[in-house]
Structure formats: structure tokens, C-alpha cells
Design a protein around this motif. Structure first.
Motif, PDB file in Angstrom:
ATOM      1  N   ILE A  19      90.019  33.106 -68.574  1.00 17.37           N
ATOM      2  CA  ILE A  19      89.812  34.052 -67.462  1.00 17.37           C
ATOM      3  C   ILE A  19      89.457  35.433 -67.998  1.00 17.37           C
ATOM      4  N   ALA A  20      90.211  35.899 -68.993  1.00 13.49           N
ATOM      5  CA  ALA A  20      89.951  37.226 -69.563  1.00 13.49           C
ATOM      6  C   ALA A  20      88.567  37.286 -70.202  1.00 13.49           C
ATOM      7  N   GLY A  21      88.187  36.218 -70.906  1.00 11.77           N
ATOM      8  CA  GLY A  21      86.870  36.190 -71.533  1.00 11.77           C
ATOM      9  C   GLY A  21      85.743  36.201 -70.514  1.00 11.77           C
ATOM     10  N   LEU A  22      85.916  35.451 -69.424  1.00  7.05           N
ATOM     11  CA  LEU A  22      84.903  35.418 -68.372  1.00  7.05           C
ATOM     12  C   LEU A  22      84.791  36.774 -67.675  1.00  7.05           C
ATOM     13  N   LEU A  23      85.925  37.386 -67.405  1.00  7.20           N
ATOM     14  CA  LEU A  23      85.905  38.696 -66.749  1.00  7.20           C
ATOM     15  C   LEU A  23      85.305  39.767 -67.656  1.00  7.20           C
ATOM     16  N   ALA A  24      85.585  39.681 -68.954  1.00  3.85           N
ATOM     17  CA  ALA A  24      85.079  40.693 -69.896  1.00  3.85           C
ATOM     18  C   ALA A  24      83.556  40.703 -69.952  1.00  3.85           C
ATOM     19  N   SER A  25      82.949  39.544 -69.745  1.00  7.09           N
ATOM     20  CA  SER A  25      81.484  39.458 -69.830  1.00  7.09           C
ATOM     21  C   SER A  25      80.785  39.905 -68.546  1.00  7.09           C
ATOM     22  N   LYS A  26      81.563  40.149 -67.488  1.00  5.50           N
ATOM     23  CA  LYS A  26      80.975  40.562 -66.215  1.00  5.50           C
ATOM     24  C   LYS A  26      80.649  42.058 -66.210  1.00  5.50           C
ATOM     25  N   LYS A  27      79.780  42.431 -65.290  1.00  2.00           N
ATOM     26  CA  LYS A  27      79.406  43.835 -65.148  1.00  2.00           C
ATOM     27  C   LYS A  27      80.596  44.636 -64.616  1.00  2.00           C
ATOM     28  N   PHE A  28      80.822  45.779 -65.246  1.00  2.00           N
ATOM     29  CA  PHE A  28      81.921  46.652 -64.832  1.00  2.00           C
ATOM     30  C   PHE A  28      81.556  47.366 -63.534  1.00  2.00           C
ATOM     31  N   ILE A  29      82.501  47.347 -62.582  1.00  2.00           N
ATOM     32  CA  ILE A  29      82.303  47.993 -61.283  1.00  2.00           C
ATOM     33  C   ILE A  29      83.236  49.200 -61.199  1.00  2.00           C
ATOM     34  N   PRO A  30      82.701  50.406 -61.111  1.00  2.00           N
ATOM     35  CA  PRO A  30      83.572  51.589 -61.015  1.00  2.00           C
ATOM     36  C   PRO A  30      84.464  51.517 -59.785  1.00  2.00           C
ATOM     37  N   GLU A  31      85.631  52.106 -59.892  1.00  2.00           N
ATOM     38  CA  GLU A  31      86.589  52.108 -58.791  1.00  2.00           C
ATOM     39  C   GLU A  31      86.029  52.901 -57.618  1.00  2.00           C
ATOM     40  N   SER A  32      86.237  52.361 -56.406  1.00  2.00           N
ATOM     41  CA  SER A  32      85.745  53.024 -55.194  1.00  2.00           C
ATOM     42  C   SER A  32      86.839  52.991 -54.131  1.00  2.00           C
TER      43      SER A  32
END
Length: 570
Positions: free
Chosen positions: A516-529
Motif C-alpha cells: 500500500i505504501a509503495g503504491l501510494l508513494a508512486s502516485k501524484k502528490f495532491i496539496p492539502e485543500s
């Protein structure tokens, strides 16, 4: 009795106070920052990497990291299995202890590789000193495996978008040299000066006050006991574990051993806050874990202080329920230890859990069934991480916000993995218990599985006998290792079935969070809103606790109703 209660508070409080700076040290170590231990251990680490041909600066993705972790653990299992199978003819065996049978060697090797240390043998007669040293080595590297796995998840949570998640071998070695070895050395010295033996000589002959000559087992116990607690391993050098006067000589050593086993599980949560620079998130996680711990420990202490109702009916005064406990520790401290050791997955005991009151046994079981309050070295956070993912997803659906955690969207793939890991734990425990109960109820001749009738397993009939079987599989699945020792478990049926549970319950719950951590790490970072669900608030902590209670605790209620609860209300 009040004096005994006040002994618990300093142990718990000092553990937290020590864990905060230690957590900062752990974070600095794995962030590559300078620490005061660099001049001592960096040359040793460089030598290890040079001899082994490992490049510690070679970054791995989560699949490579996982492959390295599984590969080296397989190697350790094979090596340990060979040593235990042949220890009778190998050196360092002054007491001439025999080699283990294949099924017992299989169970023991797996148990120590997976950081559980479930023991179907007695250390004095079941192991040579070489065997003990082999298991001591595994107590270091199995704990380091858990820490190194957690550090990979920390790294994945920290970086915005990456597939470079550190080097497993570098983190493994640093876990041993910078964290486990220095503290173990200090604790071992304390224990040795308090009377725990540290020798390679065989049994000693002494004359008792009655004039009888008896043989007393000894060995390199001080070093073994130190790492068994620091690494949340729990396996006893002697059969009675930390109830043995040579493993745990007095009240002071009892406190030291408790501090030692609490230290790293506490520190890893604070290390997360320092590593991510999100201290508030760490405080929320630690708060949820602490509330869960207190809800387990308080009823247990009260239950053990109240004494045995059967003795009370006879009009006999009691200083707590003292059956199966050491007078040098008392009922309250033994009760506190029993929950600390099951919550943290250490599994060491300073009293016999099989002799505790029914409600205490229920809380000990529930601590292992939940299996995410503090937990073992590194893996405690990994188990909690699964419930964070589920809580984020459920909370997002409830309030109509995008399920996000630290800037990454939680999608179907991550939720499916988390749900599978959450379901696996009760599946392994309840399936194993059902099989054992079915065999015991039918009084089967087990053939090669077991040389006698299945009812020969149980020392107690009825609900308590069911609890003994339930506890064994729960302890195996939670990587704990403690037991209701009325169960006759050194036979092929228990050695093989618990061995399989040990293997699956250790590595699949590590693989899941790492994936899960590896999959999430490869995703595009979304700034907090404004639409982001905040995960470092008290409300989210309550939500996570509710998810744990519903998914983890309630899954086991029917089984608990057949065992300790039936005994309590009966």
C-alpha cells in the motif's frame, strides 16, 4: 496493595519519557543525519557491507525491498532449522541436550524468524547453548526486519512522489547496530549484575537448606533476556520465562524488563512524527493506542487484585489472585505485565496466564486479537497503518470528501489490500481454533499428526479448555508467543498448524502495508485543500478507534463468548 499499584505508574510513565528522545534518535538515524553513535558503529557497518558486497546507497522500490526482506528471512529459517535439527551433535552442549524432532525444529525455527518465539519446548532441556545463540541471533534480526519494514513505509509517507524507498539491508544493519545492540548491551549488564547468569558452563550443583543436592541450569541468559524484551521477541531462556528467578531476579529487574519491552514500540510512533515532521499525527496515533491499552490493562489489574472468587467463598483472606504468580512481583504488577506483553506482542511472562482470572484471560486474548495497540518492533505501526487506510476511506465516504492520506488518494486497490489484511487475522485464528476444537471434540486418533487422542491436548475441560486452544492460535497469529500452558502443544499437530499460522500471520501483514505504501508513494502528490480530510485530529483518532473496535474486536466476540466470557459468567 496500593504500594504495588504505584509501582506500575513509574514503569509506564518513564517508558513514555524515554521513548520520546529515543524516537527522535531513531528518526535521525534513518534520515541519514549525524548521531553520537556514528564514530562507533559506522566503521562496523561499512565493514559488514564491504564483506557482503552490498551497496547501502542503492535505492530499492517496494517490490525489490520486499524481495530482499523475504529472501534473507528464508535463509535464516533454513540455517536455524539445520542447527536445531542437529544440535545434539554440535558444540556448546555441556548438558548433552538432544536434537529437536523435525516438526519441533520446524515450528521453533519459524517462530523465532517471525519474531513470535512461541516455544513448544523448555529451554533448559530443549536447547544447547549453540541453539540458544542461534535463536538469540534471530531475536536481533527479526526485530530489525520489523523496524526496517516500518522505515520503508515512513519513507513512502514522507516523499511526495517516488519509487525510491531506501535500502533494506542498510536499514536492517542500522536497526541492529544503532538501536538493538547498544540498548541490549546496557540491559544485559544490568541483569548480569542483578544475578542473571552469563556463562557457557553447564549445570551447577548446589546444596539446598534441606541438605538435598540439586542441579541448576545456567548459560548465557543475561544477553538472551535483554534482546528478547528489547526486540519484542519474548522467548524464555528458561522454561518458566521471566517468572524464573534467574531470568528475572527481583522487582527492579522486573521493572527494567518492562521498560525494555515498552521502549521501541513507543519510540517508533514518536519516530514517525519526527521523520515526517508531523508530530501531531504521531500524538493522535499514540493517543488511540494508549486509550486502547488502558481499556485492557485497568480491568485486568482490578480483576487480579480482587482475588479468586472461589477462595473468597471459603472465607480465606487474599492478597490478590496469587495462583500462578511470583510473590516478588505481586498480583497488580503481574497483571500489568500480562497486558503489556500481549499488547506489545512480546509474549514473555512473569506469571502463568493460564492461572489468571477469566476476565484477565479475556483481556489478554483481546489485546492480541486487536493486535495494533503499540505492537511489536515496527510491525505495531504497520498493523495500525491498515486501520488508518480503512478509516480514511470510510470517513471520506461518510462526509463526502475524497479519501486522501498525506496527499495521496486512497483508491480501490489500496482498500482491497487493507481489507484483506484486516480479515486475515481473524481468519487464521478462528479457522485454526475450529479445527483444533473439532478434533478435540471428536476424540480422534490423529495418526501421523498426533500419536495419541486429541483430548490429550487439554489440561482443562469445557470453556477453559477451549480458551487454551483459542489462545494458542491467537498468540501465533499475533506474533506473540505466550500461552495458556495447560495445553499439550509439543506434538506434530500443534507444531505444524501453528507453524503455518506463524508464517502467514507474520509476512502477509508486512507485505500488505508495504505494498500500500509503495503504491501510494508512486502516485501524484495532491496539496492539502479545504476538501481534504485531516488525519491528525482527535475526531479522526476516534474514527480510527471505532474502525478497530468494529473490524478487529467484534470479529472475535463469539469465540470469546465460548471461552473466557463463558467461564467468567459461569
Amino acid at each position: 496493595m496500593n504500594t504495588e499499584i504505584t509501582g506500575i505508574i513509574p514503569v509506564f510513565g518513564l517508558s513514555i519519557l524515554a521513548a520520546i528522545p529515543f524516537g527522535r534518535f531513531i528518526a535521525r538515524t534513518f534520515l541519514g543525519m549525524k548521531t553520537f553513535l556514528d564514530p562507533v558503529f559506522k566503521p562496523i557497518e561499512n565493514l559488514i557491507f564491504k564483506i557482503s558486497g552490498i551497496d547501502p546507497d542503492c535505492e530499492m522500490n517496494w517490490k525489490q525491498y520486499l524481495k530482499a526482506m523475504l529472501g534473507v528471512n528464508l535463509l535464516w529459517f533454513v540455517l536455524c532449522f539445520f542447527v536445531l535439527l542437529t544440535q545434539g551433535s554440535l558444540p556448546l552442549n555441556p548438558d548433552a541436550n538432544p536434537s529437536m524432532t523435525p516438526d519441533l525444529a520446524f515450528n521453533t525455527a519459524i517462530s523465532f524468524v517471525v519474531n513470535c518465539d512461541l516455544q513448544h519446548y523448555s529451554g533448559e532441556s530443549g536447547l544447547s547453548y549453540l541453539g540458544q545463540l542461534m535463536l538469540m541471533f534471530l531475536q536481533f534480526v527479526s526485530a530489525a526486519t520489523g523496524i526496517a519494514s516500518a522505515i520503508m513505509v515512513f519513507r513512502a509517507m514522507k516523499d511526495k512522489t517516488t519509487d525510491k524507498l531506501g535500502n533494506f539491508f542498510s536499514n536492517l544493519v542500522k536497526s541492529c547496530t544503532r538501536i538493538l545492540l547498544p540498548v541490549s548491551l546496557i540491559v544485559a549488564l544490568v541483569l548480569a549484575f542483578q544475578g542473571t547468569p552469563m556463562t557457557f558452563e553447564g549445570k551447577d550443583k548446589i546444596i539446598t537448606l534441606q541438605g538435598d543436592e540439586v542441579e541448576v541450569s545456567r548459560g548465557p541468559a543475561a544477553a538472551f533476556v535483554a534482546i528478547k524484551h528489547l526486540g519484542t521477541n519474548g522467548g524464555g531462556f528458561f522454561g518458566a520465562n521471566s517468572a524464573h528467578p534467574l531470568e528475572n531476579p527481583n522487582y527492579f529487574t522486573n521493572a527494567v524488563e518492562l521498560w525494555t519491552q515498552l521502549l521501541i514500540p513507543f519510540a517508533m510512533i514518536f519516530a514517525l512524527g519526527f521523520y515526517l515532521n508531523r508530530k501531531k499525527l504521531a500524538y493522535v496515533i499514540f493517543g488511540v493506542m494508549t486509550v486502547g491499552f488502558l481499556l485492557l490493562v485497568i480491568p485486568t489489574v482490578v480483576s487480579e487484585m480482587g482475588g479468586n472468587p472461589a477462595i473468597e467463598k471459603m472465607g480465606i483472606a487474599q492478597a490478590g489472585a496469587m495462583e500462578g504468580k511470583e510473590v516478588r512481583f505481586g498480583a497488580p504488577m503481574t497483571a500489568f505485565w500480562s497486558i503489556a506483553t500481549t499488547v506489545i506482542s512480546t509474549g514473555s511472562v512473569n506469571g502463568m496466564h493460564d492461572s489468571t482470572m477469566a476476565m484477565s484471560g479475556n483481556m489478554q486474548l483481546l489485546a492480541m486479537m486487536v493486535n495494533c495497540f503499540y505492537g511489536g518492533c515496527g510491525v505495531g505501526f504497520l498493523n495500525f497503518y491498515i486501520f488508518i487506510i480503512l478509516a480514511v476511506f470510510i470517513s471520506g465516504l461518510m462526509v463526502g470528501r475524497t479519501p486522501e492520506f498525506l496527499g495521496k488518494k486512497i483508491e480501490a486497490r489500496e482498500v482491497k489490500i487493507a481489507a484483506f489484511i484486516a480479515i486475515l487475522h481473524p481468519l487464521l485464528i478462528l479457522s485454526g481454533t475450529a479445527l483444533a476444537a473439532y478434533c478435540a471434540a471428536g476424540d480422534y486418533e490423529m495418526g501421523w499428526w498426533f500419536s495419541g487422542k486429541a483430548t490429550g491436548w487439554l489440561n482443562n475441560p469445557g470453556s477453559h479448555g477451549f480458551s487454551e486452544m483459542l489462545y494458542e492460535y491467537t498468540s501465533s497469529a499475533a506474533n506473540n508467543g505466550s500461552g495458556f500452558e495447560g495445553l499439550g502443544d509439543n506434538n506434530p499437530f500443534w507444531n505444524i498448524t501453528t507453524g503455518v499460522v506463524l508464517l502467514l500471520a507474520r509476512f502477509i501483514p508486512i507485505i500488505g502495508p508495504m505494498a500500500i505504501a509503495g503504491l501510494l508513494a508512486s502516485k501524484k502528490f495532491i496539496p492539502e485543500s479545504a476538501g481534504t480530510l485531516k488525519t491528525d485530529t482527535t475526531i479522526f483518532g476516534v474514527m480510527t478507534f471505532a474502525v478497530i473496535a468494529i473490524i478487529a474486536a467484534l470479529s472475535f466476540f463469539p469465540a470469546l463468548a465460548l471461552g473466557p466470557l463463558a467461564e467468567y459468567f459461569g
